[in-house]
Design an enzyme around this catalytic site. Structure first.
Site, PDB file in Angstrom:
ATOM      1  N   GLY A  40       1.064  -1.081   0.015  1.00  0.00           N
ATOM      2  CA  GLY A  40       0.020  -0.039   0.063  1.00  0.00           C
ATOM      3  C   GLY A  40       0.959   1.237   0.115  1.00  0.00           C
ATOM      4  N   SER A  41       1.254   1.619   1.291  1.00  0.00           N
ATOM      5  CA  SER A  41       2.212   2.867   1.229  1.00  0.00           C
ATOM      6  C   SER A  41       3.647   2.203   0.609  1.00  0.00           C
ATOM      7  CB  SER A  41       2.285   3.230   2.770  1.00  0.00           C
ATOM      8  OG  SER A  41       1.152   3.322   3.502  1.00  0.00           O
TER       9      SER A  41
ATOM     10  N   TRP B 235      -8.138  -3.001  -3.538  1.00  0.00           N
ATOM     11  CA  TRP B 235      -8.641  -1.471  -3.452  1.00  0.00           C
ATOM     12  C   TRP B 235      -8.787  -0.737  -4.735  1.00  0.00           C
ATOM     13  CZ3 TRP B 235      -4.152  -2.047  -0.041  1.00  0.00           C
ATOM     14  CH2 TRP B 235      -4.583  -2.492   1.384  1.00  0.00           C
TER      15      TRP B 235
ATOM     16  N   ILE C 184     -22.653  19.709  15.625  1.00  0.00           N
ATOM     17  CA  ILE C 184     -23.593  20.791  15.578  1.00  0.00           C
ATOM     18  C   ILE C 184     -24.751  20.453  15.425  1.00  0.00           C
ATOM     19  CG2 ILE C 184     -23.898  22.984  14.275  1.00  0.00           C
ATOM     20  CD1 ILE C 184     -21.011  23.396  14.290  1.00  0.00           C
TER      21      ILE C 184
ATOM     22  N   GLY D 255     -28.146  14.975  17.704  1.00  0.00           N
ATOM     23  CA  GLY D 255     -28.680  13.823  17.371  1.00  0.00           C
ATOM     24  C   GLY D 255     -29.034  13.771  16.235  1.00  0.00           C
TER      25      GLY D 255
ATOM     26  N   GLU E 228      -4.379   7.656  -1.727  1.00  0.00           N
ATOM     27  CA  GLU E 228      -3.448   8.721  -2.534  1.00  0.00           C
ATOM     28  C   GLU E 228      -2.059   9.110  -1.481  1.00  0.00           C
ATOM     29  OE1 GLU E 228      -3.729  10.349  -5.793  1.00  0.00           O
ATOM     30  OE2 GLU E 228      -5.290   8.868  -6.238  1.00  0.00           O
TER      31      GLU E 228
ATOM     32  N   THR F 177      -1.116   8.027   2.749  1.00  0.00           N
ATOM     33  CA  THR F 177      -1.911   8.312   4.209  1.00  0.00           C
ATOM     34  C   THR F 177      -1.145   9.618   4.535  1.00  0.00           C
ATOM     35  OG1 THR F 177      -0.098   7.078   5.024  1.00  0.00           O
ATOM     36  CG2 THR F 177      -1.772   5.772   4.579  1.00  0.00           C
TER      37      THR F 177
END
Ligand SMILES: Cc1cc2nc3c(=O)[nH]c(=O)nc-3n(C[C@H](O)[C@H](O)[C@H](O)COP(=O)(O)OP(=O)(O)OC[C@H]3O[C@@H](n4cnc5c(N)ncnc54)[C@H](O)[C@@H]3O)c2cc1C
Length: 454
Positions: free
Chosen positions: A166-167, A193, A408, A411, A434, A436
């Site tokens: 990945g990275s 992915w 803000i 609920g 793209e 981390t």
């Protein structure tokens, strides 16, 4: 000094006047006034046109496609019919010399909805890879096919990540081996992915040709699913956010690809591999960290840096959308007999959200402008990971702002009756894909220090 010596004041005033005159003349020379954050009429027109599509078509459909977790083909078709989806549109945005048109459009689409917008913009990853690495012949052969036509729209996939890479892209194991008898590449491996993976026709696949050379032994290949055998989609992934955008693993089992499908051409690849082998041999003979190593790092960093700001623009679109919902809600929701925005505890949150969004956008616009100039060979190279700065800041702002928006709305914010919970889920990917946030910090830290920070 001016205040303490009244006798010299008139003479100094005269000097100040002269100095002011000189400065005025200097400032009116060409070049002094070129810095501007104002967008021009063309940019405004395209931004507003995109916003109208985002508001009228994307936003009303956002919740439905998020729940369905399916690619919104009808919306892609609608966008293609009006010219918003397709290669022509991307070329038009790309040629803007300020570099701002592309991020402006990305921000508006992702303001509409991130999942749907990713279905519209995911194809750009593959077409950009063809543009950056391909020959002019390959551009004309493949870039249009990534998008299809308004009557037959297509999406494309860019497949770099793997379950174990990945990275760390140097860990890519998908292998492309040249078969000189048939003049073909034979590809084997698994990609993870991949946005549009398996539902695309054109897959741009990064594979290793010579594993001993790390990233320098890798190349990108165009793999058209409709013309090969052995390309299979794995399980479609069920995700936290961006659920209208398709993500899946892709498997390659002895997939045979014509020799000319390697981006940049086989001859250029062979020459590049030969140089990398020679440099690797030299490195084995001289101490590490020499000039050649430094140059290699800068070149690859520049390539990634040039597109990272666009991902930042997407994140800003999500953040702005959540901020607007929260601002409106805070003005109308009443508790203790007054709108909740009357409390500094809420109003200051909104002030911080506005500041952070604008700060992130400024970083994105700076990186966009640098990227555009760099492509024309006009500006000094990125010095401090400016593309990474833009992506890092915007991604983290999107996560923070969408979380504050839920707070803000109380609920209501936590329910699917209001869009901010979806926006928060969508925003989280911007600290992951793209590159981390940790990898962006690594790039910036290395750029500012010149040290090989791990
Ligand atoms: C929705 C979605 C769409 C995607 N689309 C695509 C696509 O189209 N094409 C494609 O090729 N890929 C795609 N990806 C993959 C994505 O780019 C990777 O998930 C990403 O690069 C991170 O890799 P990883 O998941 O293997 O995490 P890892 O690399 O395993 O990282 C795990 C954690 O460790 C940290 N870490 C790793 N190395 C270091 C280090 N040196 N220093 C500090 N921290 C470190 C990371 O920052 C992270 O927090 C997509 C992913 C998702 C979820």
């Amino acid at each position: 000094m001016l205040m303490t010596d009244p006798k010299s004041a008139p003479a100094l005033s005269a000097d100040v006047m002269t100095l002011a005159g000189e400065l005025g003349a200097e400032r009116s020379k060409p070049g002094w006034s070129t810095f501007s954050l104002a967008i021009n009429d063309d940019q405004r027109e395209i931004r507003d046109w995109t916003h109208a599509f985002a508001a009228d078509v994307i936003r009303p459909a956002a919740s439905e496609w998020d729940e369905r977790e399916e690619t919104p083909w009808p919306i892609i078709q609608e966008a293609a019919k009006i010219g918003l989806y397709g290669l022509d549109m991307n070329v038009n945005l790309f040629v803007d010399p300020t570099g701002l048109l592309m991020p402006l459009v990305h921000e508006e689409l992702f303001w509409g909805d991130a999942g749907i917008a990713m279905s519209l913009k995911g194809t750009g990853l593959a077409s950009s890879a063809i543009f950056s690495n391909g020959t002019p012949e390959q551009w004309s052969q493949w870039m249009g096919r990534c998008y299809g036509t308004p009557d037959d729209v297509r999406v494309a996939a860019f497949c770099s990540s793997e379950p174990g890479a990945g990275s760390d892209v140097s860990a890519i194991r998908t292998r492309a081996t040249y078969d000189s008898v048939t003049n073909e590449w034979v590809m084997n491996g698994q990609k993870a992915w991949a946005t549009n993976g398996g539902i695309a026709d054109i897959h741009v696949v990064v594979a290793t040709v010579d594993p001993s050379l790390g990233t320098k032994g890798q190349a990108a290949f165009v793999v058209p699913k409709s013309e090969v055998r052995g390309l299979e989609m794995g399980t479609k992934l069920r995700k936290h956010g961006l659920r209208a955008s398709h993500t899946a693993d892709v498997f390659f089992d002895n997939v045979r690809i014509p020799a000319e499908n390697v981006l940049g051409g086989k001859e250029k690849l062979d020459a590049r591999l030969a140089r990398a082998r020679e440099a690797a041999g030299q490195r084995a003979r001289v101490p590490a960290g020499g000039a050649a190593g430094q140059q290699g790092r800068n070149a690859s960093m520049a390539t990634f840096e040039m597109t990272r700001h666009l991902v930042g623009a997407q994140a800003i679109g999500i953040a702005r959308a959540a901020y607007e919902v929260a601002l409106e809600y805070a003005k109308t929701r009443e508790q203790f007999g007054r709108p909740i925005i009357d409390n500094q505890g809420i109003a200051f949150k909104l002030a911080d959200m506005a500041v952070e969004i604008d700060a992130a956008r400024l970083l994105v616009w700076r990186a966009a402008n640098m990227s555009s100039a760099l492509m024309r060979g006009e500006t000094p190279d990125y010095q401090h990971g400016e593309g990474s700065m833009a992506k890092l800041k915007a991604g983290e702002v999107a996560v923070k702002v969408t979380e504050e928006a839920i707070q803000i709305l109380g609920g209501n914010g936590y329910t699917r009756e209001y869009p901010v919970e979806r926006m928060h889920r969508d925003a989280k990917i911007y600290t992951i894909f793209e590159g981390t946030s940790e990898i962006q910090r690594l790039v910036i830290a290395r750029a500012i220090s010149g040290m090989r920070i791990r």
